[in-house]
Design a protein around this motif. Sequence first.
Motif, PDB file in Angstrom:
ATOM      1  N   VAL A 366       0.819  -1.214   0.000  1.00 14.31           N
ATOM      2  CA  VAL A 366       0.000   0.000   0.000  1.00 14.31           C
ATOM      3  C   VAL A 366       0.847   1.255   0.000  1.00 14.31           C
ATOM      4  O   VAL A 366       0.387   2.324  -0.375  1.00 14.31           O
ATOM      5  CB  VAL A 366      -0.914   0.044   1.243  1.00 14.31           C
ATOM      6  CG1 VAL A 366      -2.061  -0.895   1.085  1.00 14.31           C
ATOM      7  CG2 VAL A 366      -0.133  -0.266   2.505  1.00 14.31           C
ATOM      8  N   SER A 379      -9.101  -3.716  -8.584  1.00 12.01           N
ATOM      9  CA  SER A 379      -7.846  -3.095  -8.197  1.00 12.01           C
ATOM     10  C   SER A 379      -7.596  -3.332  -6.720  1.00 12.01           C
ATOM     11  O   SER A 379      -8.528  -3.382  -5.913  1.00 12.01           O
ATOM     12  CB  SER A 379      -7.956  -1.592  -8.467  1.00 12.01           C
ATOM     13  OG  SER A 379      -7.094  -0.882  -7.643  1.00 12.01           O
ATOM     14  N   ARG A 381      -6.737  -1.335  -4.787  1.00 11.94           N
ATOM     15  CA  ARG A 381      -7.240  -0.191  -4.039  1.00 11.94           C
ATOM     16  C   ARG A 381      -8.621  -0.511  -3.465  1.00 11.94           C
ATOM     17  O   ARG A 381      -9.016   0.027  -2.450  1.00 11.94           O
ATOM     18  CB  ARG A 381      -7.362   1.026  -4.948  1.00 11.94           C
ATOM     19  CG  ARG A 381      -6.048   1.421  -5.577  1.00 11.94           C
ATOM     20  CD  ARG A 381      -6.143   2.750  -6.270  1.00 11.94           C
ATOM     21  NE  ARG A 381      -5.079   2.878  -7.267  1.00 11.94           N
ATOM     22  CZ  ARG A 381      -3.800   3.099  -6.950  1.00 11.94           C
ATOM     23  NH1 ARG A 381      -3.458   3.211  -5.684  1.00 11.94           N
ATOM     24  NH2 ARG A 381      -2.876   3.191  -7.889  1.00 11.94           N
ATOM     25  N   ALA A 412     -12.881   3.391  -2.676  1.00  6.46           N
ATOM     26  CA  ALA A 412     -11.519   3.889  -2.633  1.00  6.46           C
ATOM     27  C   ALA A 412     -11.295   4.947  -3.709  1.00  6.46           C
ATOM     28  O   ALA A 412     -11.799   4.845  -4.819  1.00  6.46           O
ATOM     29  CB  ALA A 412     -10.553   2.735  -2.834  1.00  6.46           C
ATOM     30  N   LEU A 414      -9.508   6.806  -6.521  1.00  8.97           N
ATOM     31  CA  LEU A 414      -8.599   6.372  -7.582  1.00  8.97           C
ATOM     32  C   LEU A 414      -7.764   7.569  -8.008  1.00  8.97           C
ATOM     33  O   LEU A 414      -8.262   8.687  -8.063  1.00  8.97           O
ATOM     34  CB  LEU A 414      -9.401   5.861  -8.781  1.00  8.97           C
ATOM     35  CG  LEU A 414     -10.224   4.600  -8.521  1.00  8.97           C
ATOM     36  CD1 LEU A 414     -11.006   4.231  -9.774  1.00  8.97           C
ATOM     37  CD2 LEU A 414      -9.318   3.461  -8.099  1.00  8.97           C
ATOM     38  N   GLU A 950      -4.170   0.834   4.138  1.00  3.99           N
ATOM     39  CA  GLU A 950      -3.199   1.938   4.205  1.00  3.99           C
ATOM     40  C   GLU A 950      -3.199   2.554   5.595  1.00  3.99           C
ATOM     41  O   GLU A 950      -2.168   2.851   6.168  1.00  3.99           O
ATOM     42  CB  GLU A 950      -3.544   3.059   3.221  1.00  3.99           C
ATOM     43  CG  GLU A 950      -3.547   2.677   1.770  1.00  3.99           C
ATOM     44  CD  GLU A 950      -4.875   2.107   1.337  1.00  3.99           C
ATOM     45  OE1 GLU A 950      -5.636   1.634   2.206  1.00  3.99           O
ATOM     46  OE2 GLU A 950      -5.159   2.116   0.134  1.00  3.99           O
TER      47      GLU A 950
END
Lengths: 1104, 766
Positions: A366, A379, A381, A412, A414, A950
């Motif tokens: 991350v 993804s 993410r 999330a 992008l 994260e």
Amino acid sequence: MSQQGYVAAPPYSQAQPGGYQGGFGAGPAQPLYGHYGGPPQAFNAPPAAGGMKSPASSPAGMPPPSGPSQYSPNVQQNGAHPQRYASPSVASPTYGQPSHSVYNSMASPAPPPTQQLTNQMSAMNLGSYGAVQSPPPHPAASAHPGRQSTHMSPQMAPPQSPLINMQASGQPMGGQSMAGPPMGGQSMAGPPMGGQSMAGPPMGGQSMGGQLMAGPPMGGQSMAGPPMGGQSMGGQLMAGPPMGGQSMAGPPMGGQSMAGPPMGGQSMAGPQLPSGPGTFQQHGVGPTGPANYPQQGGQFGGLMSGPQPGMPGGFPGAPGPLAGPPQKKLDPDSIPSITQVIEDDKARLGGQVFSTNIRGQVPPLVTTDFTVQDQGNASPRFIRCTTYSLPCTAELAKQCQVPLASIVKPFAKLPKNEAPLYVVNHGETGPIRCNRCKAYMCPYMQFIDGGRRYQCTFCNCVNEVPAFYFQHLDHVGRRVDFYERPELSLGSYEFVATLDYCKNNKPPSPPAYVFMIDVSYTNIKSGLVKLICDELKTLLEKLPREDGAETSAVKVGFVTYNKVLHFYNVKSALAQPQMMVVSDTAEMFVPLLDGFLVDYQESRAVIYNLLDQIPDMFADTNESETVFAPVIQAGVEAFKAAECSGKLFIFHSSMPTAEAPGKLKNRDDKKLVNTDKEKILFQPQKGVYEQLSKDCVAQGCCVDLFLFPSQYLDLATMADVPSHTGGSVYKYNNFQVETDGEHFLRDLRKDVQKSLGFDAVMRVRTSTGFRATDFFGGIFMNNTTDVEMAAVDCDKAVTVEFKHDDTLSEETGALMQCALLYTTIGGQRRLRIHNLSLNCTSQLSEMYKCCETDSLINFFAKSAYRAILNQPVKNVRDILVNQTAHMLACYRKNCATPSAASQLILPDSMKVFPVYMNSLIKTAPLVGSAELSTDDRAHQRLSVMAMGVEDTQLQLYPRLIPLHNVDVGSEAVPAPLRCSEERLTDSGTFLLENGHSIFLWLGQSSPPDLIQNLFNVPSLAHLQPGHMFALPELDNPLSKKVRSIIGELLEKRPNSMKLQVVRQRDKAETLFRQFLVEDKGLHGGTSYMDFLCFVHREIRQLLT
Amino acid sequence: MSTYQEFIQQNEDRDGVRCSWNLWPSSRLEATRLVVPVSCLLTPLKERPNLPPVQYEPVLCSRANCKAVLNPLCQVDFRAKIWACNFCFQRNPFPPSYAGISEVNQPAELMPQFSTIEYIVQRGPSAPLIFLYVVDTCLEEEDLQALKESLQMSLSLLPPNALVGLITFGRMVQVHELTCEGIAKSYVFRGTKDLSSKQIQEMLGLTKPAAPGQQGRPVAPQEAAATCRFLQPVHRVDMNLTDLLGELQRDPWPVPQGKRPLRSTGVALSVAVGLLEGAYPNTGARVMLFIGGPPTQGPGMVVGDELKTPIRSWHDIQKDNARHLKKATKYYEALANRSAVNGHSIDIYACALDQTGLLEMKCLSNLTGGHIVMGDSFNTSLFKQTFQRVFSKDYNGDFRMAFGGVLEVKTSRELKVCGAIGPCVSLHSKGPSVSENEMGIGGTTQWKLCSLDPSTTLAVYLEVVNQHNAPVPQGGRGAIQFVTQYQHSNTQKRIRVTTIARNWADAQSQIQHIESSFDQEAAAVLMARLGVFRAESEEGPDVLRWLDRQLIRLCQKFGQFNKDDPTSFRLSESLSLYPQFMFHLRRSPFLQVFNNSPDESSYYRHQFVREDLTQSLIMIQPILYSYSFHGPPEPVLLDSSSILPDRILLMDTFFQLVIYHGETIAQWRKAGYQEMPEYENFKQLLQAPLDDAQEILQTRFPMPRYVDTEHGGSQARFLLSKVNPSQTHNNLYAWGQESGAPILTDDVSLQVFMDHLKKLAVSSST
């Protein structure tokens, strides 16, 4: 204690019978008793041991006598522990359901351990035992050496861990190729010289050490000198081999660490010698009494016994000694470093494109900047997993104890260079779904029969392709329109939802934001109300809006309150706003419909008028009581009346004590800390708030809470609703406009402008063989499958745990589809689909290879934080450590090539896992210290629950960025350092940041020109850190650079952080220090090094 | 007999009192035989321009349970400076301030012409008047607009120092704070939740001064005034309130198809009462409730919000099918009683085409002396002018309203008080002169009249104490003293004392005298009040039967006839009109519910039991004037025979004012003759009744419904339903077609009624 909760009890319960077990403490103790009926007698010794004290100080010489004394304490402690442990472990069957599997796996290893344990035990600490037992382990020559050796060996372990790292790095190469490096390891342990030159040198240094490190340590005093050399030697040498072995960045680290460990070993010895005793006494003594630990043996005993008593308290015993003087000698660089791992990953994958076309691909960390190209899988993410290669069978999963979980962050953010999700419209019939399992059309569907039918890969049901959707297949059986349809070629996309997906079959209204401001005395006096009102005027211009929309569809409303509520009619037609007071807090209702929720653009004049007036209106208030539950209730009622979803922004100052539903009493009882009842502090008060959460979620009412407390306000309860509705809780202790104003406003701005979805329901579907069993996050669940969220924003993640139903096939892999039905900010109903395919493997090594530490720690943090609601914190910590050891032991056992038990071997993918775990255990919620504010602990607990990978990563391992030698010319931010005091220098300047706090630390002898450049004062002494919450804007490169670094961080993080300037040795430095997570915790908890040692010991116990 | 007429008139002019009998029978038995009880109509605040109030305290009898006020009937020993109470015969010394008293220097209260005298007393601080508007916002836009304007206008009519407050309600109830600048602030209550007075005050934040209040005496009104943000002096919040009213919107909550708007009248009133109760107990205050429909939710709900369920009718009530009736009535009664205890009156201004729940709410006004005004819309002159007239002023420039009245009746020993009927509540003041025989609101000698105006009239019923074997000795006089304490509209505290006396007469020997002292008008009204009072609790037919029986007995007692010979029946002049009054009373809406909604009945009854004698008589027997070329306008019989083609009729029923153009007149008018100069006289003829009607409209409160109709017009029903149906479709041909208009009814005519009465009166069987 017990209860269901955290960790599945089964393992424990089994374990105990087995004699071994899960808890480090408990395990050993029992066998002790069991085996040696005699030991009890040993107890008697302790008093005698007391007399030993003085000798204790002379570690080296005293070994033998000390032995007994050590034991005795141990025994005692053990004796005590087993009981403690026993009940919890037995009784606590679940760690949440999911964890079952994990823990269950414990069971299997458990049985054998009994013996191992005893062995280990003997080997490790108990000199005397060793003697007594004599049986398996070290046929120690004599009791003395024996003991020492045992003692040493554990210490030795760390040194080997580096080796392990090397191995780990090697692993990727091939399951067995490991052998090479491990060999080294073995050689290390063994008669040193062995396999690798590596081993040789260290050996040389420690020589004796290898087998019986004891020897050297014994030599203790003399040790110091030589070992040092040896180590360094070893280190270098070590480094060499691994280098050769792998080009991996990791390995070198390992190499170093290799060197380190020996250091550790020696250092261990070192402390024992001179200063050791003192430290020991302090630490070890704490729990049992000074007498016990005096001697060197004490250390060892300390190690062993330490953990046991320490576990509860956080390994104080063992770590203690380590933390002491030894560390100075120890090269911290020798153990796995997160910063290094991060930097390596950055170097390897940073800036590259990550294509999601391969099943089970492990994404970059991350912390690494990369670009995602969606080619059929979501993804990272959006979804990250603890492992990208699931074990095929439940047994395997049980065995390794690695939790199988995904962290889903459906909204999330992008980066600009990645395409936003495509919106697919399947027309009036709604999205195409499998008839049986209702999975949505996705790239995994297999079209057959010339394209007329498709087989659902989730449930294998064969469905007809609707006529309008028919398309021919090409030669590889792929639809011709494969690339034209996002739902066939992408991992993530959105469907337009039809009315069937809407509440009451009516299209939703655009959401509304209601600002609810506590206008009681404190908030007025602090100037907060004025601050908010002023800010709202500009902030409301920037309400989030649908992509491409010119204006925001979001409606706004305003409420102020103290012990009554004031609603405002701000209809654009009015010349002045109207205020409506509702005093009937017992049965809250919304007094107006038309004019409460308005379009900001239309009503701007009236709203301005209102915001201007609010601070004045209450300027001379002396009302200090507030209500709270009715405030939320009012919001829900408002949304109900307006038939919309939305968000409440509540700005609140104090515990709601006014007579009304949800009235709270001060129940902050520090006496509960570290007792079985501690969980009460985290549990919300039941009743009103529970129902309120339900109501909120049903209406799609998200609650964001901004708290400005000056004392305890029962955050656990107050934040209950936000934490179930996808809301955030912000807390500003002792708020002052001058110092916290900007900080708060940054949060507010971010929060208001965040993009998010409302009234969401998430469903995770999986292919056959496994299924989602548990969910963690700011969510509400009415049943076991539907995750309901009043709102979900770009920072909120849901952690989903999976469990096997059946055997998974290596061929087909494992698929998951996460479908989120929600209302957009513009009031459209959509379905957001994230698909992810994972590998399945019957090889544990493969599984370990595909693990992701950051995700793992996210899962552990959430599950532990949930577990403390039901179990004593101590239990939870034990379980965490235990599972850590188990995971690693399983690896060691199954994946690593055989090596000496004294070696710590970590899988490469998890080599920094212990750092995180140690950091997690030291977090406020888990640390169990009465010095910490209960509210802060609850706050941290709740905020972590909704975090993504994260955020937990950053939270558990803050960034420590050196600024003193920053290159002002370059764009780059200096590489972070390890979070340890060791890294600070008197003349240095460091920035430390964890996503919630940010510190600027100034060394004592910071160069004046740096101070001048940054602060525009001639020297450090002129600085008034207490009044400094932002850097002055100075026109020099350094100032600019530093400010831009800070600015960037503030920009990047979901929360604002208040910049705190800390001078070395300032009182405020303690605050700063608690974020140096590799060091010993301020409120308890061990240093990284000690933890590693401890874990190693555990592993060894498990393995023997 | 003219002497009695004059006597009666004189007494009424001087004292505002009309007695049923002006000679009183000397024993209880005889009194009972007179059928019509010894009783009187009292108009306590009757306007008396020639009665200047005196600026001192009344002199009271020193006997604790008497406390009668010195009056012209008292015997005074000027030398000893002692006076004897004519009620208890206590001898009292004059207070020092009367030291200079002598035969030639008498205080006003001793002069016969001051049998009614008014004192201004300085007692306690004078509290400002309070007007609390309680406004329904579930109105049509037009109505609301009209109402807003009326309310705004009314601000200019209020005394400048009066306190004014505003509560609006619909689905919610809003209490508006009037002092805020820049923002309109209001407290909102849920319309469905019944709150106690204490809760209301807490929620309004009015409980703070509770602490000092507890220490002993209640908070002085001034202190409360400072803390009460909801009631402010008109002069201070005039502008604010005008704006506030201007911005008043219709209730914003959507009303689904097929539903009534949710109207929380019950809670709104409860809040109003609670607010005043807390802030201004025992102060003159008027709650003015404006409603445009029935309460549809919460406590006091009269009908549900489903339009398909109509509001209760008399039929439903008789069938015991009115679901909310009892509960709502009980609720409003409780409120009314609380309000009455605190001396606050409640007006109801109900303007809607359908019923608004007056039946349930009537007690609010009845018990507190408030007005009820019933109209079709707030956007009518009926409402607008009536409302304006609430604030009319007298010749002194004072408002024709008084507050917090307490009426005490003191009687000489031979009399006891049975009760009173009027807009009052009992104060439960027991005493030796309280009769066990209750008539009307009895069991007390004191009543509270929260609000009263110059026309407010109470019927007071009395009883002769003496038994038949120990009659009151001849030659003596019985005396009654009415002491009315009240707060004048200029906030002065005043006491009006009326002392009357009548001679005792032996009913055996002096029956003729007694008969000739009969005041048939007063008697008719007094009996009617009894009837109406009974009708509130009894079945209609029972009341009629009772009335009939009383009438027959009266006729038997005083009629001159030969047994069983109806044709021989005669009544003396003093009773001659009485049967006719009874005939019309029987037909009146006060006793007949047919063709009237429960609300209307309640409204009519409400007005009837408070108006003075003249107005009451009009209500019982409407007045009919005839205008023609044959002579000056003349009153004509209220009879269908008076309906002639070449006449214009003007009927005044108190509630309606009907101008009826006979067939021919109507044709002429249609032809436009009045426009032609040569028919100026026709124009004048048309104008005459209009002018007269206008005069009535100007003065009457509440303003009557004004109807201008003609032969065959639909509105002519107002006239046709009132006149004596001497000609009906049944006997039309028998009467010939020459005169009058037939009425399509099966009701009996006066003639039939009288024939029947005679028959029964002379019958020996009864």
